[in-house]
Every structure is written in structure tokens, then in C-alpha cells.
Scaffold this active site. Structure first.
Site, PDB file in Angstrom:
ATOM      1  N   LYS A   1       0.826  -1.216   0.000  1.00  0.00           N
ATOM      2  CA  LYS A   1       0.000   0.000   0.000  1.00  0.00           C
ATOM      3  C   LYS A   1       0.854   1.258   0.000  1.00  0.00           C
ATOM      4  O   LYS A   1       0.406   2.323  -0.404  1.00  0.00           O
ATOM      5  CB  LYS A   1      -0.948  -0.007   1.202  1.00  0.00           C
ATOM      6  CG  LYS A   1      -2.037  -1.049   1.059  1.00  0.00           C
ATOM      7  CD  LYS A   1      -3.171  -0.798   2.032  1.00  0.00           C
ATOM      8  CE  LYS A   1      -4.221  -1.896   1.920  1.00  0.00           C
ATOM      9  NZ  LYS A   1      -4.825  -2.236   3.177  1.00  0.00           N
TER      10      LYS A   1
ATOM     11  N   LYS B   1     -10.418 -12.312  -6.502  1.00  0.00           N
ATOM     12  CA  LYS B   1     -11.357 -12.516  -5.394  1.00  0.00           C
ATOM     13  C   LYS B   1     -12.455 -11.440  -5.416  1.00  0.00           C
ATOM     14  O   LYS B   1     -12.172 -10.293  -5.753  1.00  0.00           O
ATOM     15  CB  LYS B   1     -10.551 -12.390  -4.083  1.00  0.00           C
ATOM     16  CG  LYS B   1     -11.163 -13.060  -2.895  1.00  0.00           C
ATOM     17  CD  LYS B   1     -10.239 -12.959  -1.699  1.00  0.00           C
ATOM     18  CE  LYS B   1     -10.477 -11.675  -0.941  1.00  0.00           C
ATOM     19  NZ  LYS B   1      -9.942 -11.659   0.424  1.00  0.00           N
TER      20      LYS B   1
ATOM     21  N   LYS C   1     -14.710  -6.384  -1.177  1.00  0.00           N
ATOM     22  CA  LYS C   1     -15.626  -5.308  -0.816  1.00  0.00           C
ATOM     23  C   LYS C   1     -15.064  -3.924  -1.105  1.00  0.00           C
ATOM     24  O   LYS C   1     -15.798  -2.961  -1.066  1.00  0.00           O
ATOM     25  CB  LYS C   1     -16.081  -5.431   0.635  1.00  0.00           C
ATOM     26  CG  LYS C   1     -15.007  -5.345   1.709  1.00  0.00           C
ATOM     27  CD  LYS C   1     -15.693  -5.332   3.087  1.00  0.00           C
ATOM     28  CE  LYS C   1     -14.937  -6.034   4.186  1.00  0.00           C
ATOM     29  NZ  LYS C   1     -13.558  -5.637   4.396  1.00  0.00           N
TER      30      LYS C   1
HETATM   31  P1  AMP Z   1     -11.986  -8.719   3.635  1.00  0.00           P
HETATM   32  O1  AMP Z   1     -13.331  -8.377   3.079  1.00  0.00           O
HETATM   33  O2  AMP Z   1     -10.966  -9.001   2.562  1.00  0.00           O
HETATM   34  O3  AMP Z   1     -11.531  -7.738   4.687  1.00  0.00           O
HETATM   35  O4  AMP Z   1     -12.136 -10.120   4.389  1.00  0.00           O
HETATM   36  C1  AMP Z   1     -12.981 -10.331   5.493  1.00  0.00           C
HETATM   37  C2  AMP Z   1     -13.246 -11.815   5.623  1.00  0.00           C
HETATM   38  O5  AMP Z   1     -14.040 -12.285   4.537  1.00  0.00           O
HETATM   39  C3  AMP Z   1     -11.987 -12.689   5.622  1.00  0.00           C
HETATM   40  O6  AMP Z   1     -12.201 -13.801   6.480  1.00  0.00           O
HETATM   41  C4  AMP Z   1     -11.887 -13.155   4.193  1.00  0.00           C
HETATM   42  O7  AMP Z   1     -11.199 -14.387   4.065  1.00  0.00           O
HETATM   43  C5  AMP Z   1     -13.354 -13.305   3.811  1.00  0.00           C
HETATM   44  N1  AMP Z   1     -13.530 -13.028   2.382  1.00  0.00           N
HETATM   45  C6  AMP Z   1     -13.424 -11.815   1.784  1.00  0.00           C
HETATM   46  N2  AMP Z   1     -13.663 -11.904   0.475  1.00  0.00           N
HETATM   47  C7  AMP Z   1     -13.902 -13.215   0.203  1.00  0.00           C
HETATM   48  C8  AMP Z   1     -14.193 -13.954  -0.983  1.00  0.00           C
HETATM   49  N3  AMP Z   1     -14.310 -13.356  -2.160  1.00  0.00           N
HETATM   50  N4  AMP Z   1     -14.386 -15.288  -0.864  1.00  0.00           N
HETATM   51  C9  AMP Z   1     -14.289 -15.897   0.332  1.00  0.00           C
HETATM   52  N5  AMP Z   1     -14.006 -15.272   1.482  1.00  0.00           N
HETATM   53  C10 AMP Z   1     -13.819 -13.946   1.436  1.00  0.00           C
END
Ligand code: AMP
Length: 322
Positions: free
Chosen positions: A110, A191, A194
Site C-alpha cells: 500500500k 477474489k 468489498k
Molecule cells: P476482507 O473483506 O478481505 O476484509 O475479508 C474479510 C473476511 O471475509 C476474511 O475472512 C476473508 O477471508 C473473507 N472473504 C473476503 N472476500 C472473500 C471472498 N471473495 N471469498 C471468500 N471469502 C472472502
């Protein structure tokens, strides 16, 4: 003995179907057996430029969504409302060395190409270590992307214990069996995230059925038209594989059996996702009419977090001579 289960989500965007299948569902599944602490990591959302009103809105939405997803049998909290996190973080900054913070991948990524970043982007691994060590968990189940953070947490705990006395439990890193990994519908090799700028391939938990239908209809597939076109193969058919996996995760393996066209697959995925989101959206709407339930649940959660973490912080302060 009951296992303590701890997980924090960063409020840097609206929760997605990926978050639901990859995180919220396994978090809910742990509730009957474990003592679960689930937090909204608002302090971690401050390491990059942010808009205060937007952050407040995302935290409020996430709080209601965690309850709507059925996590209110757990101790739910907002990180900034449990001041022991920031307090222990400073003590751990005094235990960490710049050499090890320099090596953290997120800071390198970052901060790359910038003259300067917020100082917190550099020090947040100490806050993350505090998030974990305050709860004295024996095991920390995290994905591969979090391995470096947990390894630093272990190093800091060991160094602190050796220098000042045995305050922290040194947690074991466990990589859970591969969970659902939901890919972006428009870019199926990435992936579903969000914080993506282009949201055309991201299904949000609060998307109405029409938006789900539109996004799934536009999902990238391939030009395969054979009788076995609907099958999983991550390498050569990433888009179709993603749709099949979403369908199986939402409606079970039998829902994918017998589908031969991408049109049928997309219709089935739309129905399955809408059906999974419906009860969450209904409960979310009910909570909008009863905001006190959300406020009280999180206030109770913060109190329980303090009960658990104040003794650990006090022990660390005393050991350091404070
Ligand atoms: P993040 O949204 O990347 O901060 O992730 C928050 C949680 O959601 C973590 O446990 C990630 O592993 C899970 N997570 C986020 N995006 C995905 C995705 N596309 N598929 C599966 N798990 C996800």
C-alpha cells in the site's frame, strides 16, 4: 474447555457474498461450540485516507448485518469501543522493531510508490497483534494472506514474555481447510472484494434481487457449448467454476446436477443467491425499526470484551513497569 474464537472484519466497504460464504457462515457455524468474539475493526480502517461520515455509516451497516447474518449468539463489538486494543497496541509497538515492520507486505504494497503514508499503516501490525493477544487464544485460524501478521504476533508475544515475564499466550497459527472462495463475477480470476472500484462483478449482501439478477446475467463465462460445458475447472473455466461453486455453496451440490446451459446455470445461481440473501435482508430491515437492539448488543459485547481484556492489559502494563 471451550475454544475461544476471534475474528475481526474491516469496515472498508459493504459486505459481499464472498464475506458471507467465506467468513460469516463459518463464524456462525462456530457459535454452538466456541466462545466467539467477533469485532468490527474500525481502527484498522484509518490507515488509509478515509471519510468520517462514510466510515460511521459502514460500521453501522456492518453491525446490523452481523446480527442479520445470525451472529448475535457471539460477543459482538466495535474495536474502538474497547480501548484496551489501542492501549495494548502501544505497548507492543514498544516491543516491535522497525526492521520487522518494514518487512510487512501490506505496508510495502500500500505504501509503494508514495513518498509518505499514514504512520498507522506502518504500525498497524502491532494493533493487530494486540487484537489477538488480548484474548489469549490458543489457536488463530486465518487464511494464508494473514500468516505474516500472526507470525509477527507470535514473535512479539515470545519477546515480551522473555523480556518482562509470562503475560501472553503464544497462539498457534492454523490454516483452516480451504473454505469457499468467491471470485468476482466480471473478473473471475480475482477474489470478490468489498473495496473494489468496479462493482459490476460484486454481489453485496444488501443487493436487491434485480441487482443480483443483472450481475449474474453479465457474469463472465466462456464459449464452450458442449454437453458438459457446466463443470468446474478453475484453470480453464474460472467464470463457470465460480458460478457452480456459488450455486453449490448457496443451494447444495444437487442444485448443480443436470444443468447443461449457461443460461440455466445463471438462472439457478440467481435464485439460490436471492434465497440466501432474503432472510438476511429481512432481518436487516427489521433491525432498522429496532436500532436499540443493535446498540445494546454491541454495548454488551464491548463490556464483555473489557471484562476479558482488562486483566491482560493490566498484566502487561505491570510487567513493563507502568
Ligand atoms: P476482507 O473483506 O478481505 O476484509 O475479508 C474479510 C473476511 O471475509 C476474511 O475472512 C476473508 O477471508 C473473507 N472473504 C473476503 N472476500 C472473500 C471472498 N471473495 N471469498 C471468500 N471469502 C472472502
Amino acid at each position: 474447555m471451550t475454544t475461544r474464537n476471534l475474528s475481526l472484519l474491516k469496515p472498508t466497504g459493504h459486505l459481499t457474498l464472498g464475506n458471507l460464504l467465506g467468513a460469516l457462515r463459518p463464524m456462525a457455524a462456530a457459535q454452538p461450540s466456541d466462545d466467539c468474539f467477533y469485532g468490527i475493526a474500525d481502527l484498522h480502517a484509518l490507515t488509509i485516507p478515509h471519510d468520517p461520515a462514510a466510515l460511521r455509516g459502514l460500521v453501522a451497516e456492518m453491525a446490523a448485518l452481523l446480527i442479520a447474518a445470525g451472529l448475535d449468539d457471539s460477543t459482538l463489538f466495535v474495536q474502538s469501543r474497547v480501548p484496551t486494543h489501542a492501549q495494548l497496541s502501544y505497548l507492543l509497538e514498544c516491543t516491535a522493531y522497525t526492521g520487522e515492520l518494514n518487512r510487512m507486505i501490506q505496508f510495502k504494497e500500500k505504501g509503494r510508490g508514495r513518498d509518505s503514508t499514514r504512520a498507522s499503516l506502518y504500525t498497524y501490525p502491532a494493533l493487530m497483534a494486540a487484537d489477538i493477544l488480548l484474548y489469549r487464544p490458543d489457536r488463530v485460524p486465518v487464511g494464508e494472506d494473514q500468516r505474516q501478521h500472526v507470525e509477527l504476533t507470535r514473535d512479539l508475544a515470545i519477546r515480551f514474555n522473555n523480556t518482562y515475564g509470562p503475560v501472553f499466550t503464544v497462539p498457534e497459527l492454523v490454516l483452516p481447510a480451504a473454505g469457499a472462495r468467491v471470485m468476482d463475477l466480471a473478473r473471475p480470476t480475482e477474489k470478490m472484494g468489498k473495496s473494489h472500484q468496479d462493482t459490476s462483478g460484486v454481489i453485496y449482501l444488501l443487493d436487491p434481487p434485480d441487482a443480483v439478477r443483472r450481475k449474474v446475467a453479465r457474469a463472465v463465462t466462456d464459449s464452450d457449448t458442449g454437453p458438459d460445458a457446466v463443470r468446474s475447472d478453475r484453470d480453464t473455466k474460472p467464470g463457470v467454476t465460480n458460478l457452480v461453486e456459488i450455486l453449490v455453496a448457496c443451494a447444495g451440490a444437487e442444485a448443480a446436477a443436470g444443468l447443461t446451459t449457461y443460461g440455466a446455470l445463471k438462472a439457478a445461481v440467481t435464485d439460490a443467491v436471492v434465497a440466501v440473501l432474503k432472510p438476511i435482508q429481512r432481518r436487516y430491515a427489521d433491525l432498522a425499526d429496532d436500532p436499540a437492539y443493535v446498540t445494546e448488543t454491541f454495548a454488551r459485547g464491548a463490556e464483555r470484551c473489557l471484562d476479558v481484556t482488562v486483566p491482560v492489559l493490566s498484566a502487561a502494563q505491570a510487567a513493563m513497569g507502568l
